[in-house]
Motif scaffolding. Structure first.
Motif, PDB file in Angstrom:
ATOM      1  N   UNK A  75       0.764  -1.109  -0.085  1.00  0.00           N
ATOM      2  CA  UNK A  75      -0.030   0.022  -0.084  1.00  0.00           C
ATOM      3  C   UNK A  75       0.884   1.488   0.031  1.00  0.00           C
ATOM      4  N   UNK A  76       0.499   2.234  -0.748  1.00  0.00           N
ATOM      5  CA  UNK A  76       1.082   3.562  -0.633  1.00  0.00           C
ATOM      6  C   UNK A  76       1.188   4.333   0.629  1.00  0.00           C
ATOM      7  N   UNK A  77      -0.046   3.636   1.492  1.00  0.00           N
ATOM      8  CA  UNK A  77      -0.014   4.200   2.872  1.00  0.00           C
ATOM      9  C   UNK A  77       1.306   4.017   3.702  1.00  0.00           C
ATOM     10  N   UNK A  78       2.162   2.847   3.162  1.00  0.00           N
ATOM     11  CA  UNK A  78       3.368   2.489   3.992  1.00  0.00           C
ATOM     12  C   UNK A  78       4.549   3.095   3.314  1.00  0.00           C
ATOM     13  N   UNK A  79       4.579   3.830   2.720  1.00  0.00           N
ATOM     14  CA  UNK A  79       5.668   4.321   1.781  1.00  0.00           C
ATOM     15  C   UNK A  79       6.705   4.992   2.916  1.00  0.00           C
ATOM     16  N   UNK A  80       6.123   5.762   3.929  1.00  0.00           N
ATOM     17  CA  UNK A  80       6.973   6.441   4.854  1.00  0.00           C
ATOM     18  C   UNK A  80       7.789   5.254   5.593  1.00  0.00           C
ATOM     19  N   UNK A  81       7.129   4.210   6.320  1.00  0.00           N
ATOM     20  CA  UNK A  81       7.715   3.268   6.751  1.00  0.00           C
ATOM     21  C   UNK A  81       8.622   2.406   5.976  1.00  0.00           C
ATOM     22  N   UNK A  82       8.550   2.242   4.533  1.00  0.00           N
ATOM     23  CA  UNK A  82       9.195   1.709   3.704  1.00  0.00           C
ATOM     24  C   UNK A  82      10.584   2.312   3.506  1.00  0.00           C
ATOM     25  N   UNK A  83      10.573   3.683   3.460  1.00  0.00           N
ATOM     26  CA  UNK A  83      11.809   4.376   3.179  1.00  0.00           C
ATOM     27  C   UNK A  83      12.634   4.288   4.365  1.00  0.00           C
ATOM     28  N   UNK A  84      11.842   4.329   5.731  1.00  0.00           N
ATOM     29  CA  UNK A  84      12.742   4.519   6.753  1.00  0.00           C
ATOM     30  C   UNK A  84      13.353   3.267   7.229  1.00  0.00           C
ATOM     31  N   UNK A  85      12.791   2.003   7.111  1.00  0.00           N
ATOM     32  CA  UNK A  85      13.397   0.650   7.018  1.00  0.00           C
ATOM     33  C   UNK A  85      14.521   0.264   6.632  1.00  0.00           C
ATOM     34  N   UNK A 145       0.036   0.096 -10.347  1.00  0.00           N
ATOM     35  CA  UNK A 145      -0.074  -1.335  -9.765  1.00  0.00           C
ATOM     36  C   UNK A 145       1.284  -2.043 -10.172  1.00  0.00           C
ATOM     37  N   UNK A 146       2.511  -1.441 -10.102  1.00  0.00           N
ATOM     38  CA  UNK A 146       3.657  -2.125 -10.323  1.00  0.00           C
ATOM     39  C   UNK A 146       4.289  -2.834  -8.830  1.00  0.00           C
ATOM     40  N   UNK A 147       4.765  -3.742  -8.970  1.00  0.00           N
ATOM     41  CA  UNK A 147       5.411  -4.334  -7.927  1.00  0.00           C
ATOM     42  C   UNK A 147       6.895  -4.067  -7.688  1.00  0.00           C
ATOM     43  N   UNK A 148       7.353  -3.296  -6.524  1.00  0.00           N
ATOM     44  CA  UNK A 148       8.794  -3.015  -6.373  1.00  0.00           C
ATOM     45  C   UNK A 148       9.355  -3.231  -4.958  1.00  0.00           C
ATOM     46  N   UNK A 149      10.577  -3.147  -4.980  1.00  0.00           N
ATOM     47  CA  UNK A 149      11.307  -3.205  -3.865  1.00  0.00           C
ATOM     48  C   UNK A 149      12.273  -2.045  -3.494  1.00  0.00           C
ATOM     49  N   UNK A 150      12.082  -1.746  -2.347  1.00  0.00           N
ATOM     50  CA  UNK A 150      12.937  -0.644  -1.897  1.00  0.00           C
ATOM     51  C   UNK A 150      14.276  -0.901  -1.247  1.00  0.00           C
ATOM     52  N   UNK A 151      15.380  -0.605  -1.584  1.00  0.00           N
ATOM     53  CA  UNK A 151      16.558  -1.137  -1.040  1.00  0.00           C
ATOM     54  C   UNK A 151      17.605  -0.084  -0.728  1.00  0.00           C
ATOM     55  N   UNK A 152      18.529  -0.259   0.313  1.00  0.00           N
ATOM     56  CA  UNK A 152      19.481   0.697   0.849  1.00  0.00           C
ATOM     57  C   UNK A 152      20.512   0.934  -0.326  1.00  0.00           C
ATOM     58  N   UNK A 153      20.997   2.209  -0.544  1.00  0.00           N
ATOM     59  CA  UNK A 153      22.044   2.427  -1.058  1.00  0.00           C
ATOM     60  C   UNK A 153      23.451   2.349  -0.589  1.00  0.00           C
ATOM     61  N   UNK A 154      24.362   1.460  -1.290  1.00  0.00           N
ATOM     62  CA  UNK A 154      25.572   1.234  -0.465  1.00  0.00           C
ATOM     63  C   UNK A 154      26.420   2.481  -1.266  1.00  0.00           C
ATOM     64  N   UNK A 155      26.527   3.415  -0.669  1.00  0.00           N
ATOM     65  CA  UNK A 155      27.535   4.583  -1.233  1.00  0.00           C
ATOM     66  C   UNK A 155      28.998   4.037  -1.374  1.00  0.00           C
TER      67      UNK A 155
END
Length: 463
Positions: A286-296, A335-345
């Motif tokens: 859900x887009x409602x969880x975008x904030x938590x997704x970014x923080x995790x 309606x695209x499925x996606x992953x959010x992943x840490x950026x390893x600088x």
């Protein structure tokens, strides 16, 4: 004082090995190496009159795998040789005649696959001692050989096909990888068949199940198949591979292993289950969880990956939290499925591609992102170079391939402060970048893996 009888040689010279029926081979002259070495493959030992002999094949011309000479010689020794890259290998040693500058002499030669070396033969100091003086500033002091002369000496022989029926299950016969696999199989004496996935269909019948190609030709005579399935036809390609497997045909990568590796979310969950390290990643519906997704994943900057993306497409770097929210929500609105992943600088736009065959890392390259890009990808202008990987990275690559049951895999790894992290495991890795960078015959090693599994060996000479 130097003896006038000694001949002067440069850093490379053409020579002849008459006893092995090799009329011309260009050798690297290296006084730093003790023993001479000859490129050889398909090496098989046998007994003749109670003595050990070997028969083997030689590609005498660099960057030419079509010209093949079958040789045999008596074994004089087995030696542990340390190569220039530090690897130790036990090699057969033979004694044969070498002709250079009109003079013949007997020399000891070790047999080793030199496909990744600059020359098909290395002339060591044992063969030069007392006979030659090396002028490293010169080359080909005793003449060059033109392409026309080489063709006149070797001709254009077609490989003798007496081996397995191997099908390459793919979509595009013109791709470098597919052409190299066909070429490598034919050079090793196999009947290679390009099987276009879209032109194949299957018959499910209790008495006579079949895989057929367009026109009704049965493909049940295949001994093995090499699936190289593009993502857009994963479902159908895996169905065909599964049918071949049900017919008792060996698949270099099984349908299950391909299906598991293609599902990015499932593959990451499986890697975690097996205790393999990956970058911290998040997935939500859900887009409602975008904030938590970014923080995790530690906040911005971060990577957003479409689960259906391939070859670097559908991968976005979001440098700020606002940008991340915009990208994530835009994808979710479609309606695209996606992953959010840490950026390893600290990876600095680089990753490692480890090529695993039959449980071993046979080659590794470092890929560097093109200017202005954040992700290493040779499909998008990146570059590749040889790299020496650590034992930890090698172990991780092997475990990742084993995790999916893949006999052949391209394992992508990044270096982080926490150690090596797995990015992805590719079941149909491309060969061009890694073969070009390393000079190794990766396609040939894939064919050898099939030979090993099916217990196939080249026909031995009459003894």
């Amino acid at each position: 004082m130097n003896s006038p009888s000694k001949i002067i040689v440069g850093s490379a010279e053409w020579l002849t090995l008459p006893s092995l029926n090799v009329p011309a081979i260009k050798a690297r002259v290296d006084s730093g190496a003790k023993t001479s070495s000859l490129h050889a493959f398909n090496i098989q030992s046998f007994k003749r009159n109670g003595e050990t002999w070997v028969h083997f094949d030689v590609h005498p011309i660099q960057k030419n795998r079509k010209t093949t000479v079958r040789c045999e010689a008596k074994v004089t020794d087995r030696r542990i040789i340390k190569s220039s890259n530090g690897e130790r290998e036990k090699r057969y040693v033979i004694r044969t005649t070498m002709e250079l500058a009109g003079e013949n002499q007997s020399i000891d030669i070790t047999l080793s696959n030199r496909d990744n070396m600059g020359y098909r033969m290395l002339l060591g100091r044992e063969a030069m001692q007392g006979r030659m003086l090396v002028d490293p500033s010169e080359e080909l002091c005793h003449g060059d050989r033109s392409p026309e002369q080489i063709t006149a000496l070797y001709g254009n022989p077609e490989p003798k096909l007496e081996g397995l029926n191997i099908g390459l299950l793919a979509s595009n016969p013109d791709l470098y990888s597919n052409q190299r696999i066909i070429e490598a199989g034919e050079q090793r004496g196999h009947h290679m068949h390009f099987l276009n996935i879209k032109h194949c269909y299957l018959k499910m019948d209790a008495e006579h199940p079949e895989v057929l190609s367009r026109g009704g030709k049965s493909l049940n005579n295949m001994d093995a198949v090499i699936p190289r399935i593009r993502p857009s036809v994963t479902f159908y390609g895996c169905a065909l591979t599964r049918h071949f497997e049900s017919l008792g045909k060996f698949a270099l990568n099984t349908s299950d292993s391909i299906s598991q590796s293609r599902d990015k979310l499932f593959s990451m969950q499986l890697m975690l289950k097996k205790g393999l390290d990956i970058p911290t990643s998040g997935f939500a519906n859900s887009p409602m969880d975008t904030h938590d997704l970014i923080e995790m994943v530690g906040g911005a900057p971060l990577i957003v990956k479409l689960l259906e993306g391939t070859q670097g497409r559908g991968v976005v770097l979001a440098e700020t939290k606002k940008a991340a929210e915009s990208v994530i929500n835009a994808f979710k609105s479609l309606n695209a499925n996606l992953l959010v992943q840490e950026f390893v600088k600290e990876a600095q736009g680089k990753d490692l591609r480890c090529f695993v065959i039959d449980g071993k890392v046979v080659a590794a390259i470092e890929r560097t992102a093109a200017a202005g890009e954040f992700r290493a990808n040779i499909h998008q202008g990146g570059t590749a170079s040889i790299v020496k990987i650590t034992r930890e990275e090698r172990t991780l690559a092997v475990k990742a391939a084993k995790c999916f049951g893949l006999q052949v895999a391209g394992v992508d790894i990044i270096r982080s402060r926490k150690g090596p992290l797995l990015l992805e495991v590719n079941s149909s890795p491309g060969l061009e970048g890694i073969e070009t960078a390393t000079g190794k015959d990766i396609a040939g090693l894939m064919i050898q893996a099939i030979e090993k599994r099916l217990g196939w060996k080249p026909t031995a000479p009459n003894t």
